[in-house]
Design an enzyme around this catalytic site. Structure first.
Site, PDB file in Angstrom:
ATOM      1  N   LYS A 230     -17.639  45.579  12.066  1.00 58.71           N
ATOM      2  CA  LYS A 230     -16.556  45.893  10.912  1.00 58.71           C
ATOM      3  C   LYS A 230     -16.024  47.249  10.957  1.00 58.71           C
ATOM      4  O   LYS A 230     -16.974  48.152  11.095  1.00 58.71           O
ATOM      5  CB  LYS A 230     -17.178  45.423   9.811  1.00 58.71           C
TER       6      LYS A 230
ATOM      7  N   ARG B  55     -29.179  35.950   9.901  1.00 65.39           N
ATOM      8  CA  ARG B  55     -29.148  37.714   9.832  1.00 65.39           C
ATOM      9  C   ARG B  55     -29.935  38.020   8.628  1.00 65.39           C
ATOM     10  O   ARG B  55     -30.662  39.033   8.808  1.00 65.39           O
ATOM     11  CB  ARG B  55     -27.640  37.803   9.816  1.00 65.39           C
TER      12      ARG B  55
ATOM     13  N   HIS C 205     -24.186  47.853   8.429  1.00 64.21           N
ATOM     14  CA  HIS C 205     -23.939  48.055   7.137  1.00 64.21           C
ATOM     15  C   HIS C 205     -23.279  49.562   6.875  1.00 64.21           C
ATOM     16  O   HIS C 205     -23.866  50.642   7.275  1.00 64.21           O
ATOM     17  CB  HIS C 205     -24.909  47.827   6.183  1.00 64.21           C
TER      18      HIS C 205
ATOM     19  N   TYR D  17     -32.048  43.233   0.852  1.00 68.46           N
ATOM     20  CA  TYR D  17     -33.027  42.856   1.435  1.00 68.46           C
ATOM     21  C   TYR D  17     -34.222  43.097   0.887  1.00 68.46           C
ATOM     22  O   TYR D  17     -35.467  42.376   1.249  1.00 68.46           O
ATOM     23  CB  TYR D  17     -32.907  42.913   2.935  1.00 68.46           C
TER      24      TYR D  17
END
Length: 297
Positions: free
Chosen positions: A172, A246, A269, A278
């Site tokens: 991304k 994921r 990220h 997480y």
């Protein structure tokens, strides 16, 4: 107004490095806003009361808080750009407050469930059927690396470094990263390249690592279907797609002692706060085990 939207789309793609998916979503949000505002000919008509009334209408219609948050972000990005490029005199969206999205804990596989599902995929590939070999590689790579399904399907053959057992990918925001994978994924990869890809390869294959049944680059929808079917083979496993694998990979890394910033880098990220979700999963699991096992829980 169409010229403004086209220029904004170019800004998102070329200057901000946003994905085509994000650009389509932002433009759809803006068209919804313009329709609510009566298709104005001037950006000055997008006043703060108009923006707030549009969001209120969305909320009343039952739009999820996460979607409202994204639509607010789209409008704020657009009005800031319009002010910066001289298309408006004020940034009306700067005072628009996004609703806080509820962050739910993602469903994940237990390690033994992941082992059963991957074992089932390996057994299906034992006869060297090309589609079964590909499907085995799909689930092995997704779980081994924690990459997104779009990143997986975009991989080319040359993106794989067999000697170092890493894949190089573009994530991304145009951010490049290198992600390692383990020995089981390497075995699945070599079987696919030796016995699967040559069978499916065709004129439209190009350099794509993973191929569909007709020889073109594998579609993410086919990869999602593969993951759902594979995970379903594990008794008691939740219904998960690629993003669930994921989540599972990240959770199992943290439970195994991985550093949070290492997991952030692996997952691609942009901020550590996203990865910290997480840690909540692992804490909830620890609490559940404590409640069941401790005599004074």
């Amino acid at each position: 107004m169409a010229d403004h939207l086209a220029a904004f789309a170019r800004h998102l793609l070329l200057e901000r490095g946003r994905s085509e998916h994000t650009v389509r979503a932002y433009l759809g949000d803006l068209r919804s806003l313009l329709a609510h505002a009566g298709e104005p000919a001037d950006l000055g008509a997008l006043t703060l009361p108009v923006l707030r009334a549009w969001l209120a209408e969305q909320a009343r219609s039952g739009v999820a808080r996460t979607t409202l948050a994204r639509r607010t972000a789209a409008v704020r990005t657009f009005t800031a750009w319009a002010r910066r490029t001289g298309r408006t005199e004020t940034d009306t969206g700067a005072r628009l407050v996004a609703p806080r999205a509820h962050r739910t804990l993602p469903a994940v596989l237990r390690p033994e469930q992941a082992a059963i599902a991957l074992g089932a995929a390996a057994a299906g590939a034992a006869q060297l059927d090309p589609v079964a070999l590909r499907d085995h590689l799909v689930v092995e790579l997704l779980y081994a690396t924690g990459i997104r399904v779009g990143e997986l399907c975009a991989l080319d053959v040359d993106d794989v470094d067999h000697g170092r057992r890493v894949v190089r990918l573009l994530g991304k925001g145009g951010r490049e990263r290198t992600v390692p994978y383990g020995v089981p994924a390497e075995r699945a990869l070599r079987q696919w390249l030796a016995h699967g890809r040559p069978v499916l390869e065709g004129e439209n294959s190009g350099a794509a690592l993973l191929l569909g049944a007709r020889g073109g680059r594998l579609d993410p929808r086919a990869a999602r279907r593969t993951v759902h079917e594979t995970v379903a083979s594990a008794p008691g496993a939740p219904d998960l797609g690629p993003h669930g694998l994921r989540h599972s990979a990240a959770t199992h890394l943290l439970e195994g002692g991985a550093d949070l910033r290492v997991v952030q880098e692996l997952l691609g990220h942009a901020t550590l706060s996203t990865t910290q979700l997480y840690t909540h999963v692992t804490v909830e699991r620890l609490r559940a085990v404590h409640d069941r096992a401790h005599p004074r829980a």
